[in-house]
Design an enzyme around this catalytic site. Sequence first.
Site, short mmCIF file in Angstrom:
data_model
loop_
_atom_site.label_atom_id
_atom_site.label_comp_id
_atom_site.label_asym_id
_atom_site.label_seq_id
_atom_site.Cartn_x
_atom_site.Cartn_y
_atom_site.Cartn_z
N HIS A 61 -10.43 -1.75 6.86
CA HIS A 61 -9.16 -2.47 6.98
C HIS A 61 -9.46 -3.96 7.09
O HIS A 61 -10.62 -4.37 7.21
CB HIS A 61 -8.37 -1.98 8.19
CG HIS A 61 -7.64 -0.70 7.95
ND1 HIS A 61 -6.60 -0.59 7.05
CD2 HIS A 61 -7.82 0.54 8.48
CE1 HIS A 61 -6.16 0.65 7.05
NE2 HIS A 61 -6.88 1.37 7.90
N ASP A 121 3.73 11.52 -11.50
CA ASP A 121 2.65 12.37 -11.02
C ASP A 121 1.39 12.08 -11.83
O ASP A 121 1.21 12.59 -12.93
CB ASP A 121 3.04 13.84 -11.16
CG ASP A 121 1.97 14.79 -10.64
OD1 ASP A 121 0.95 14.28 -10.10
OD2 ASP A 121 2.13 16.01 -10.76
N ARG A 148 -9.66 3.26 -4.33
CA ARG A 148 -11.09 3.07 -4.13
C ARG A 148 -11.79 3.12 -5.48
O ARG A 148 -11.31 3.74 -6.43
CB ARG A 148 -11.66 4.16 -3.22
CG ARG A 148 -11.24 4.05 -1.78
CD ARG A 148 -12.18 4.86 -0.89
NE ARG A 148 -11.57 5.21 0.38
CZ ARG A 148 -12.20 5.83 1.36
NH1 ARG A 148 -13.47 6.18 1.21
NH2 ARG A 148 -11.58 6.12 2.50
N TYR A 189 -13.07 -6.21 6.88
CA TYR A 189 -13.45 -7.09 5.78
C TYR A 189 -13.73 -8.51 6.28
O TYR A 189 -14.71 -9.13 5.88
CB TYR A 189 -12.35 -7.12 4.72
CG TYR A 189 -11.89 -5.74 4.30
CD1 TYR A 189 -12.81 -4.72 4.07
CD2 TYR A 189 -10.54 -5.44 4.15
CE1 TYR A 189 -12.40 -3.45 3.71
CE2 TYR A 189 -10.12 -4.19 3.79
CZ TYR A 189 -11.03 -3.18 3.57
OH TYR A 189 -10.62 -1.93 3.22
N ARG A 210 -11.34 8.61 -12.58
CA ARG A 210 -11.21 10.07 -12.50
C ARG A 210 -9.82 10.53 -12.90
O ARG A 210 -9.65 11.63 -13.44
CB ARG A 210 -11.54 10.56 -11.09
CG ARG A 210 -13.02 10.41 -10.74
CD ARG A 210 -13.38 11.21 -9.50
NE ARG A 210 -12.76 10.69 -8.29
CZ ARG A 210 -13.29 9.72 -7.55
NH1 ARG A 210 -14.44 9.15 -7.91
NH2 ARG A 210 -12.67 9.31 -6.45
N ASP A 229 -6.07 -9.10 4.10
CA ASP A 229 -5.11 -8.41 3.24
C ASP A 229 -4.32 -9.35 2.33
O ASP A 229 -4.27 -9.17 1.12
CB ASP A 229 -4.12 -7.61 4.09
CG ASP A 229 -4.67 -6.28 4.56
OD1 ASP A 229 -5.81 -5.93 4.16
OD2 ASP A 229 -4.00 -5.59 5.33
#
Length: 372
Positions: free
Chosen positions: A130, A64, A89, A134, A95, A160
């Site tokens: 997605h 977690d 991101r 790109y 953060r 990807d």
Amino acid sequence: MDESRGPLAGVRVLELAGLAPGPFAGMMLADHGAEVLRIDRVKAVSDTPRRDVMDRGKRTIGLDLKSPEGVAAFRRLAERADVVIEVFRPGVAERLGIGPADLHAVNERLVYGRMTGWGQDGPLASTAGHDIDYIAIAGALSMLGREGGKPTPPINILGDFAGGGLMLAYGVLLALLERERTGRGRVVDAAMVDGAALLLSMFYGAVHGGHWGPRGTNLLDTGAPMYDTYETADGGFLAVGALEPQFWAEMLARMGIDDMPDRDDRANWPAIRERLTEAFRSRTRAEWEAVFDGSDACVSPVLDPREAARHPHNRARGTFVDVGGLPQAAPAPRLVGAPRADLSPATRLLDLSSWGLPDDEAKALRAAGVLA
């Protein structure tokens, strides 16, 4: 270091769970001996092995990372790691308290690999996207498809996997190599838009040099009849890549065609394509395979994934392997003489003591619902 595990034996990787490009990069490293520990959500982890192909050869735990205890535990693991693969991101890891600065404070040798679509900066960095987005912005999608048709995305392999996960794995290896000289780790900013652009380098050069025309009109994009697919009598398809004159001559000779128009005159391309279309539809795919078997005509059957696993060449090379009843592509590239990779499904790692988390602390975290 246990060299029997492969060239990356002894390299420890923490892979934060995410969509395909991150796990693919982790798979590339695990395939060659790295010890990859996948960090997933607590509720997503159980004793049932993870059979996703991209999780092969890894171990997994749930943690977690929204709790202070979970973040502290991740930092402990990072102290013993060589690489972190992060797929959030921009700004999310910071953060959470597990960004590059946070982890380099406890392990300056850590290579921090960041996988995003747009990169860590730029006007689009914080927006969603997605693969198709790109490669569109990279300029790649505009070049894919047939003349007069819409741009056609090549499923999600270009952004990807090739432009993203593979480039991330490459960047991680570059940073590990550099670390041998400097003693310090580095942040790898792997963006799918950058990787997709790099993969099209030759074609972008041709466009800017005036040597590449509109989509679907060029030598390698189905514009030329000698580089295209053709349907057979039974609904199968053949891939024709007879670019060089000698291969073209071999193909026509085996087809029994001796009056084909000059292919060097582009005005003849429609007539040549029509002749080939008609000829290939006269026999089944298997019949044409027999015609071209062992030749330099550069004509191959278009195989589906099931057929590919059974093809004699692929079977002889071991291009596909069976893992728990599931055929999958074997690790590549091959390092001659290196040991076979561990391709077993990912299982939960219970003993984290070698990662710096003693058993009693792990038990306490599990009891608190922070660790699984």
